[in-house]
Design an enzyme around this catalytic site. Structure first.
Site, PDB file in Angstrom:
ATOM      1  N   ARG A   9       3.765   1.388  12.880  1.00 34.97           N
ATOM      2  CA  ARG A   9       2.795   2.367  12.394  1.00 34.97           C
ATOM      3  C   ARG A   9       1.645   1.631  11.730  1.00 34.97           C
ATOM      4  NH1 ARG A   9       7.460   5.717   9.626  1.00 34.97           N
ATOM      5  NH2 ARG A   9       8.113   3.547   9.477  1.00 34.97           N
ATOM      6  N   ASP A  40      -1.783   0.617  10.081  1.00 33.35           N
ATOM      7  CA  ASP A  40      -2.664   1.328   9.150  1.00 33.35           C
ATOM      8  C   ASP A  40      -4.076   1.523   9.708  1.00 33.35           C
ATOM      9  OD1 ASP A  40      -1.161   1.973   6.933  1.00 33.35           O
ATOM     10  OD2 ASP A  40      -1.334  -0.038   6.062  1.00 33.35           O
ATOM     11  N   ARG A  68      -0.191  -8.249   4.971  1.00 30.68           N
ATOM     12  CA  ARG A  68      -1.450  -8.330   4.221  1.00 30.68           C
ATOM     13  C   ARG A  68      -1.227  -8.908   2.814  1.00 30.68           C
ATOM     14  NH1 ARG A  68      -3.776  -2.406   5.380  1.00 30.68           N
ATOM     15  NH2 ARG A  68      -5.216  -3.032   3.708  1.00 30.68           N
TER      16      ARG A  68
END
Lengths: 247, 247
Positions: A52, A54, A200
């Site tokens: 999924r 972002d 990230r």
């Protein structure tokens, strides 16, 4: 009943992420894929995505699957039928028929993400949509040393966005390589699963190492701390790309 | 009086080319650069560009110059002052003070252009803004053979857009290389000057060679014909990038 697996590439710049978010009014990759498939099938089709991603995150090898009783297109022609209807920034690279129990998310055994940094005093206009800009010269050797601590099975709670409900934060990282192609620096992470914002936050931590703010060995202490506040910042989405999903 | 040379990179996707076109209402690279420089100088500044790239064409090493009596920023800080005000898709990579007689266009001795082709059955969403898509498999060896005929001093009238007023169509090509990085194919052309649409028409002709529509040796006949109708189509702008201007 058929179960079809699609390998999909997309430029996430203009989308609000992969997953449908009813009521936001923003387009998602999933919505575009489902509406295109439903047009072809002349019946509602729902897709399952492996990752999924972002808002703003890209994909080179996202995998989705969908099941259909009435799917009208031979598997070898699906990419043509889909790509004729899809916008330029989402394309089907490959289509395969798979066993009925194949599930794009739960059947996945490994995923590879890449995070790309443009390390030059001026950001290139031709790379701005696909890289994060770091103007200070990074020590790639130190970043490689720091990344090596990530390989193996660890509790990666320090690298999970705060407030995430996921309780089991143990994951296995098989590969954590930093490739230098000046002025580009790419981080490749291959693992059996990733926590929310994990790539990230890891990249933000490796940037701290690359800038000499913390030594490479600090990575092992940050992992051991199981504390989000010990790791670096969450770098922006446009440098991230889901490269491959393995089954 | 100062004469300042700037090396500029831009993503041409959202611009109507380099040159100001009064009355069209569309933004040009030149307009954005001039308005940014004029803001800094607090006086109107006009720029001279080395290459008048078309709408949608990119630049990695475009060169411009401007003269000013009242320029307030030290040369070493110009890129910072400019880049703080410029949009993300136009950036100053380098600034130098040059002799007063330097003229970005007339002083140029050579320019290098690159044309990039994405040669795969499906176009990559992550390359679509910077490459032309050719789904049929191209014979790179044949294209290299055809490109070799371009090197040298020739009348390139066959490769000039029809209706162009330029009378002297003799140019010298120093380098015509085709680099294969599958699925990407890059054509690099370095020459003392280029006619209008010349790189894009040469690429269209090399694509005909790569697809086997014409043999590589036909390139020499097309050059000799001095006839636009003998050459290939003008390929779209997004694959083209002005890489370097030499002085």
């Amino acid at each position: 009943m058929k179960n079809i697996k699609l390998t999909v590439a997309y430029d996430g710049t203009n989308y609000h992420g992969f997953q449908e978010q009813r009521g936001t009014g923003l387009a998602t990759i999933q919505e575009v894929l489902e509406s295109t498939l439903s047009k072809i099938a002349k019946a509602p089709i729902q897709v399952i995505g492996a990752g999924r991603t972002d808002a703003g995150v890209h994909a080179w090898g996202q995998v989705i699957n969908f099941r259909s009783h009435c799917w009208p297109v031979p598997t070898s022609k699906i990419h043509l039928a889909m790509n004729a209807l899809l916008p330029d920034d989402i394309k089907v690279m490959k289509a395969e028929e798979v066993p009925l129990d194949f599930h794009a998310r739960f059947s996945a055994t490994a995923k590879t993400y890449r995070y790309s940094i443009y390390n030059h005093r001026v950001m290139s206009p031709l790379h701005r949509l696909y890289c994060y800009h770091e103007p200070r010269l990074l020590d790639v050797r130190a970043m490689q040393e720091g990344a090596a601590y990530l390989v193996g099975t660890h509790d990666f709670k320090s690298f999970q966005a705060q407030g995430t409900p996921v309780k089991d934060t143990v994951r296995t990282i098989y590969r954590a390589d930093i490739l230098s192609e000046p002025p580009l620096i790419h981080l490749y992470l291959r693992g059996n699963g990733f926590l929310y914002n994990m790539v990230r936050i890891i990249t933000g931590t490796l940037l701290d190492i690359g800038m000499g703010k913390i030594p490479p060995s600090e990575m092992s202490h940050i992992i051991a701390a199981r504390d989000r506040t010990r790791a670096g910042t969450t770098v922006p989405p446009q440098g991230l790309c889901l490269m491959e999903v393995e089954y």
